[in-house]
Design a protein around this motif. Sequence first.
Motif: not given
Length: 458
Positions: A320-326, A64-76
Amino acid sequence: MYLLMIILFVLGYIAIATEHQIHVNKAATALIMCSVLWTIYIFYAPELYTSPLDQNHAAIQKTTEYVTHHELIEGVGEVAEILFFLMGAMTIVELIDVHGGFNIITRRITTRNKRTLLFILTGITFIMSAVLDNLTTTIVIVMLLRKLIQDQKERWYYAAVVILAANAGGAFSPIGDVTTIMLWVKGNVTTGHLIPELILPSLAAALVPMFIMSRKLNGTLETVSNTEESAHEPTVAEMVTNRERNIIFYLGIGALVFVPIFKAITHLPPYIGVALGLGILWVYTELMYHEKGDSIKEEKKARIQKVVKRIDMTTILFFLGILMAVNALSFAGILQDLSKALDEAIGNIYVINIIIGVLSSIVDNVPLVAGAMKMYALDPANAYFAVDGAFWLFLAYCAGVGGSILIVGSAAGVVVMGLEKVSFGWYLKEVSLIALIGYLAGALVFILQDSYIMPLFN
């Protein structure tokens, strides 16, 4: 959960494509879809990254920490680069428009010959959309058409060619179309290859339909009766001098054109370059209004802080919505599996891109390109998928030009549909086949160029 994410994305996609029928803005759908997909993914991630035997509390928390701290931040971070660039560019264009800068171009058109006017408008639209964006260019030219052509049905033919030229012109420029901007900002294509390798296909996509459409237009236009309004309050454009208007126009256009040069020199992301240009324009307009003092009332002054409110923030929120969904689908591995399936079923990159282009006339091309970028990652070892590879360049062309096949397939088409009340059926009957011919003509030019001409220079 894997299947659930796919189903929800498809349902969201359908809602976006039918926003006018269901009366729900596509930005709202995209934001909900983004939030739901990331929520599902964070619960699905432990199954993706760990085996069933290792799924204890500590492992789940680590995932969970990996998703929120790495993947989500990378996507944003990836999405923010695109959004900041768009907001800066849109503000510059709005600033030019509110001060009447585009009149420098439109007031020079005086011809009454129908075919000559068609050729001139095609050329101007093609060039303007490469520097500005398809939407703004289309609005400016359609407003000009209203001053030149009295008969609405006749205006539709010109407006249709404007759609085709705007989409074709935006495809070969790194700042001309949202999908091209996405590929350029991400580093899949560079200015040095994008312009020279897509200029001929884009020209073919604009010129072939133009010549076909010109056969429907003969003679000269009737003179439009200009009934001036008796008394009206002067607009900002009327209160600034020609010199000030020209400076704002050339500073704004120069700022946009300079962005690719800035990126090439500094290797900094494009939004830094557009921020520099916007800052310079901001300083000039502030000094200009300071010198004018009370000659223009404060509420009439089009300062940046007022102009920025004219930006279409619903479009920004949609991206923002569509690119983050992808991004959620990408991190879940769904898009990678889809790319393998496409390779096995089709294999040919040209065919895949042509299909993407045709699909972009039905559904929004932004998620299509975002999905393709995640499905097929940059691969220096593969000539097709390396930086400036044929796949990425052809994707920029197909996604940008393919939307012209249907009037609802591009922002330019939608704005013409709204401003001129062009019906879907009329466009389908009178223009779609011509647009498809132009699209395929440009695609053929690219394939021949990539297969036979470009190898001679390598």
